[in-house]
Design an enzyme around this catalytic site. Structure first.
Site, mmCIF file in Angstrom:
data_model
loop_
_atom_site.group_PDB
_atom_site.id
_atom_site.type_symbol
_atom_site.label_atom_id
_atom_site.label_comp_id
_atom_site.label_asym_id
_atom_site.label_seq_id
_atom_site.Cartn_x
_atom_site.Cartn_y
_atom_site.Cartn_z
ATOM 1 N N ARG A 194 0.706 -1.267 -0.073
ATOM 2 C CA ARG A 194 0.130 0.124 -0.025
ATOM 3 C C ARG A 194 1.000 1.189 0.058
ATOM 4 O O ARG A 194 1.987 1.188 0.660
ATOM 5 C CB ARG A 194 -0.750 -0.107 1.437
ATOM 6 C CG ARG A 194 -2.009 -0.869 1.333
ATOM 7 C CD ARG A 194 -3.194 -0.413 0.208
ATOM 8 N NE ARG A 194 -4.341 -1.252 0.460
ATOM 9 C CZ ARG A 194 -4.449 -2.292 -0.201
ATOM 10 N NH1 ARG A 194 -4.115 -2.858 -1.191
ATOM 11 N NH2 ARG A 194 -5.810 -2.977 -0.032
ATOM 12 N N GLU B 76 -4.581 7.047 -5.280
ATOM 13 C CA GLU B 76 -5.019 6.447 -6.360
ATOM 14 C C GLU B 76 -6.672 6.249 -6.675
ATOM 15 O O GLU B 76 -7.215 6.331 -5.756
ATOM 16 C CB GLU B 76 -4.158 5.078 -6.550
ATOM 17 C CG GLU B 76 -4.804 4.046 -5.328
ATOM 18 C CD GLU B 76 -4.128 2.818 -5.262
ATOM 19 O OE1 GLU B 76 -2.845 2.779 -5.263
ATOM 20 O OE2 GLU B 76 -4.782 1.521 -5.426
ATOM 21 N N HIS C 212 -1.849 -0.483 -9.996
ATOM 22 C CA HIS C 212 -2.658 -1.346 -8.776
ATOM 23 C C HIS C 212 -3.297 -2.689 -9.203
ATOM 24 O O HIS C 212 -4.539 -2.783 -9.144
ATOM 25 C CB HIS C 212 -3.627 -0.547 -8.072
ATOM 26 C CG HIS C 212 -3.803 -1.329 -6.477
ATOM 27 N ND1 HIS C 212 -4.312 -0.666 -5.466
ATOM 28 C CD2 HIS C 212 -3.715 -2.753 -6.064
ATOM 29 C CE1 HIS C 212 -4.509 -1.564 -4.569
ATOM 30 N NE2 HIS C 212 -4.113 -2.844 -5.002
#
Ligand code: 8YV
Length: 315
Positions: A234, A263, A281
């Site tokens: 993260r 994000e 991601h």
């Protein structure tokens, strides 16, 4: 019997949506233009939330759903779910561990190789005619045999370390304590000391308030101008301002990142850098893993509504 009402915070692949709609009355928060107006009387009957790892469920969202019983997270990370509120209100929380471990580790390794060997620039070199016009592509850095650090030797970190062995690397790890299952990698308690003895530093920690900015200015300085940071955990695990400054000044060699503060909008300074590899991601983003994650989300919901033990409970 009427179908239980559930809330989807973010979109799911069609194959999951079809299955969810068979069993539940599905409400899609992500399609609502007016999020406040969305929570009308009907939606107050929502008993479950299905959410994605990065979207979670905030205290404010939970507060809008008086009948909420369970939050099922499509992801291993549940840092975006307000666990304290869930505990206080007796709301169960589940996640999707294990099924995504290998794909996340694979992407971390792929990011290390891609960035160290300059593969994105190399493809550009071919496509834009530089190869024909200028000749050989600039030399890049080797991966095999060099020093790797794994910050967080949980399930994903362990799989990363296992893969790194195949590259004959000198591997060390850091964690809150030495792991009995580690066999091989050297334990280094301190993150700065780990970075100091690493050419490649993988961040594979579950994020929490305790790990916030664990990759600090000092860790980045210890990794140094020849070092590479690879983050598949993260963004909150890293001091992103310090990371940007280190990349811009060259105090850190390079970074390969799958996660960002805020994000999918990311700090625009990342876009101007040529020493970063930026990924959207998607470490768990294979069809196989996402299908398994979707099934586990549904299995947890089904178990909850059947009063059966939850397959993968968090709370
Ligand atoms: C996301 C993740 O859930 O496992 C996690 O913690 O963050 C991911 O798997 C996935 O990208 C879906 O949004």
């Amino acid at each position: 019997m009427s179908k239980p009402e559930i809330l989807l915070v973010g979109a799911y692949p069609e194959w999951d949506l079809v299955e969810l709609e068979k069993t539940y009355n599905v409400h899609k928060l992500y399609e609502a233009s007016d999020k406040d107006a969305f929570f009308d009387e009907k939606r107050c009957n929502i008993r479950a939330i299905a959410t994605r790892g990065e979207l979670g469920a905030s205290a404010s969202l939970i507060g809008k759903l008086p009948k909420l019983e369970v939050v099922s997270v499509y992801g291993v990370g549940y840092d975006a779910v307000d666990l304290a509120t869930c505990r206080e209100k007796g709301i169960r929380v589940t996640n999707t561990p294990d099924v995504l471990t290998n794909d996340v580790a694979d992407l971390g390794i792929a990011m290390m190789l891609t960035q160290s060997r300059g593969m994105i620039g190399a493809e550009r070199w071919v496509k834009d005619g530089s190869w024909a016009a200028q000749g050989l592509y600039p030399l890049k850095r080797r991966v095999w045999g060099r020093r790797a650090g794994v910050l967080g030797l949980g399930r994903i970190g362990f799989e990363v370390a296992k893969r790194l062995k195949g590259f004959d690397m000198d591997i060390a790890y850091s964690d809150v304590s030495e792991k009995p299952y580690a066999e091989g990698p050297t334990y280094v308690a301190d993150a700065v000391a780990l970075a100091e003895r690493s050419d490649f530093l993988f961040v594979t920690l579950a994020a929490s308030a305790a790990t916030r900015h664990i990759v600090s200015r000092d860790v980045l300085a210890a990794l140094g101008p020849d070092g590479m940071l690879i983050n598949i955990s993260r963004a909150s695990n890293i001091d992103e301002d310090a990371l940007l400054a280190a990349l811009e000044s060259g105090n850190l060699g390079s970074a390969a990142l799958d996660v960002f503060e805020g994000e999918p909008k990311l700090n625009q300074r990342f876009l101007g850098l040529d020493n970063v590899l930026l990924q959207p991601h998607h470490a768990s983003g294979t069809i196989e893993t996402r299908k398994a994650m979707g099934k586990l989300v549904r299995d947890n919901l089904a178990a909850h509504f059947a009063n059966a033990p939850l397959p993968t409970p968090v709370v």
